[in-house]
Design an enzyme around this catalytic site. Structure first.
Site, PDB file in Angstrom:
ATOM      1  N   LYS A   1      22.583  62.332  51.216  1.00 41.24           N
ATOM      2  CA  LYS A   1      23.424  62.975  52.230  1.00 41.24           C
ATOM      3  C   LYS A   1      22.647  63.933  53.149  1.00 41.24           C
ATOM      4  O   LYS A   1      22.014  63.473  54.082  1.00 41.24           O
ATOM      5  CB  LYS A   1      24.631  63.607  51.543  1.00 41.24           C
TER       6      LYS A   1
ATOM      7  N   ASP B   1      23.059  66.044  39.478  1.00 46.84           N
ATOM      8  CA  ASP B   1      23.277  65.154  40.614  1.00 46.84           C
ATOM      9  C   ASP B   1      23.732  66.023  41.783  1.00 46.84           C
ATOM     10  O   ASP B   1      24.899  66.387  41.893  1.00 46.84           O
ATOM     11  CB  ASP B   1      24.321  64.084  40.273  1.00 46.84           C
TER      12      ASP B   1
ATOM     13  N   TYR C   1      31.215  61.462  39.948  1.00 44.23           N
ATOM     14  CA  TYR C   1      30.761  60.208  40.547  1.00 44.23           C
ATOM     15  C   TYR C   1      29.268  60.303  40.802  1.00 44.23           C
ATOM     16  O   TYR C   1      28.788  61.308  41.318  1.00 44.23           O
ATOM     17  CB  TYR C   1      31.496  59.967  41.874  1.00 44.23           C
TER      18      TYR C   1
HETATM   19  C1  LIG Z   1      27.822  60.362  47.426  1.00 47.62           C
HETATM   20  C2  LIG Z   1      27.364  60.607  46.047  1.00 47.62           C
HETATM   21  C3  LIG Z   1      26.567  59.683  45.355  1.00 47.62           C
HETATM   22  C4  LIG Z   1      26.256  58.324  45.899  1.00 47.62           C
HETATM   23  O1  LIG Z   1      25.489  58.375  47.064  1.00 47.62           O
HETATM   24  P1  LIG Z   1      25.478  57.064  48.013  1.00 47.62           P
HETATM   25  O2  LIG Z   1      24.503  57.440  49.090  1.00 47.62           O
HETATM   26  O3  LIG Z   1      26.872  56.879  48.484  1.00 47.62           O
HETATM   27  O4  LIG Z   1      25.005  55.926  47.183  1.00 47.62           O
HETATM   28  C5  LIG Z   1      26.082  60.028  44.109  1.00 47.62           C
HETATM   29  N1  LIG Z   1      26.377  61.211  43.564  1.00 47.62           N
HETATM   30  C6  LIG Z   1      27.151  62.122  44.176  1.00 47.62           C
HETATM   31  C7  LIG Z   1      27.436  63.437  43.526  1.00 47.62           C
HETATM   32  C8  LIG Z   1      27.691  61.841  45.429  1.00 47.62           C
HETATM   33  O5  LIG Z   1      28.508  62.728  46.025  1.00 47.62           O
END
Ligand SMILES: *Cc1c(COP(=O)(O)O)cnc(C)c1O
Length: 431
Positions: free
Chosen positions: A268, A240, A145
């Site tokens: 995060k 990512d 994701y």
């Molecule tokens: C949470 C997450 C996202 C998206 O981040 P948001 O702040 O929710 O838009 C993208 N990539 C990874 C790996 C994630 O865990």
């Protein structure tokens, strides 16, 4: 049973006014059944709901709260900052400090740009990759994701060499066709894809540890394989690290696995609980971003001082020597305890771990692919989730999300969690 009167009333109101009653889908408990609780406060490893129930929290706001909720140093940094105003729309000193911190801790990032969410970070990174390479195709992995950008809401076509299909109404087929999807940890498939399309691929984007399909670790050598393919074909490798960054190691998964990506995305933890994202990488690439270069990307609230203050205070806390090894010890202690409890109850169960992040599977191991992860018994996880919740343990309300450890999870709390799991496994047996 827990008293959920207040939460139930709030959810009834919310369902009238918000899609599904929530502002982000997984919060709605749809995949485990039942209704969500509404949080009133959180502290350390605990989260408390509006009815006064307290839970040991393994969701941790989905990743940011690695130092624990409401850490006094984070709160103090925020309150000192807000006294001087909430947003300026001109550069502020904390943005520079944040950029210095990120580039120091993650050497592959020579230059960074702050944004407001992980989604924004990944969208911007692929725009940069496309702009810098002059190519259109991107490669992602099923089960990974990267936020809700159109180019990522794509599933594989009928074969690996076929065009991607939209995974959500509203994503144009013309765009999804530019996203190719691979199976995580399949070496040959990646080779095959590059043999066919290598010279059209702008970038490969990957979660270096998959945390959005439960928790899947890369096989030894897999990231190096992708690194080599990208280098050979002049495609960019994007890690990512929105989830893994500053979590699985101080320098993220790229430090843990010894890989140098071209671009990285974060979120995060670097916001410490405030809305934040960032992307960064090689100087020659990043200098193509406006206003240094022609690739456009902007944000009214980007680099917001309050978010920078919360993130910087969190980054300071996690640089204490031994912080990440302590998190690994806690993660191992809990996962070993859960596996033993399941074994004693004769329940097919498996855990996967990296420091501060783990997966719980209702199946035997090993789990090395998204297909393996999907074979976890999700209905059983849902029952387990609710028995745990009733005993004061909050796990992810989905069988396909990683769980998170914070530094505030004491041995006593971990033991309480294992004891609760013993009872939960026993209840599954009799169900
Ligand atoms: C949470 C997450 C996202 C998206 O981040 P948001 O702040 O929710 O838009 C993208 N990539 C990874 C790996 C994630 O865990």
């Amino acid at each position: 049973m827990r008293n959920t009167t207040q939460s139930d009333q709030l959810f009834a109101r919310a369902k009238e006014l918000l899609p599904g009653g929530v502002n982000s889908p997984v919060r709605a408990f749809k995949s485990v059944g039942g209704d969500p609780f509404f949080a009133k406060r959180a502290y350390g490893a605990m989260i408390e709901d509006v009815d006064g129930n307290a839970y040991i929290d393994y969701v941790g706001s989905w990743g940011p709260m690695i130092a624990g909720h409401a850490h006094p140093q984070v709160l103090q940094a925020v309150s000192e900052t807000i006294a001087d105003g909430l947003s300026f729309g001109t550069p502020n000193p904390l943005e520079v400090t944040m950029a210095e911190e990120i580039t120091r801790l993650v050497p592959s990032c020579e230059v960074v740009r702050m944004v407001n969410s992980g989604t924004e970070a990944t969208l911007s990174a692929i725009r940069l990759a496309r702009g810098a390479t002059g190519r259109s195709k991107i490669v992602k992995f099923s089960g990974c994701y990267h936020g809700h950008g159109d180019s990522f809401l794509v599933k594989a076509g009928s074969g690996v060499l076929t065009l991607g299909l939209p995974n959500s109404p509203g994503v144009p087929a013309a765009l999804s066709e530019l996203t190719l999807t691979l199976d995580y940890n399949d070496f040959d498939q990646a080779q095959e894809l590059f043999d066919e399309y290598g010279d059209d691929i702008a970038a490969v984007i990957i979660e270096p540890v998959v945390g959005n399909a439960n928790c899947i670790l890369p096989k030894p050598g897999y990231h190096q394989h992708l690194r080599d393919l990208c280098t050979k074909h002049d495609a960019l490798l994007i890690f990512d690290e929105v989830m893994t960054g500053f979590r699985v190691s101080l320098g993220g998964a790229q430090e843990l696995f010894g890989i140098t990506p071209d671009l990285s995305t974060f979120g995060k933890i670097i916001g410490g609980g405030m809305p934040v994202g960032a992307y960064g990488g090689r100087r020659d690439l990043m200098k193509q971003i406006a206003p240094a270069g022609p690739i456009y990307q902007a944000g009214t609230l980007s680099g917001n001082p309050v978010a920078m203050a919360a993130g910087l205070a969190t980054l300071k806390l996690i640089q204490r020597p031994g912080f990440h090894s302590e998190l690994l010890d806690k993660t191992n202690y809990l996962c070993d305890g859960l596996e033993q409890a399941a074994k004693d109850a004769n329940i097919a169960f498996h855990t996967t771990r990296v420091p501060a992040m783990f997966g719980l599977y209702f199946r035997e191991g090993p789990v090395e692919s998204f297909a393996d992860a999907l074979q976890s018994d999700a209905a059983r996880y849902g029952r387990f989730f609710h028995v745990m919740l009733d005993q004061g343990v909050f796990l992810a309300p989905s069988a396909f999300e990683a769980a998170f450890m914070s530094i505030e999870h004491s041995k006593d709390l971990l033991d309480q969690t294992i004891a609760a799991a013993r009872a939960a496994f026993a209840s599954l047996q009799s169900a």
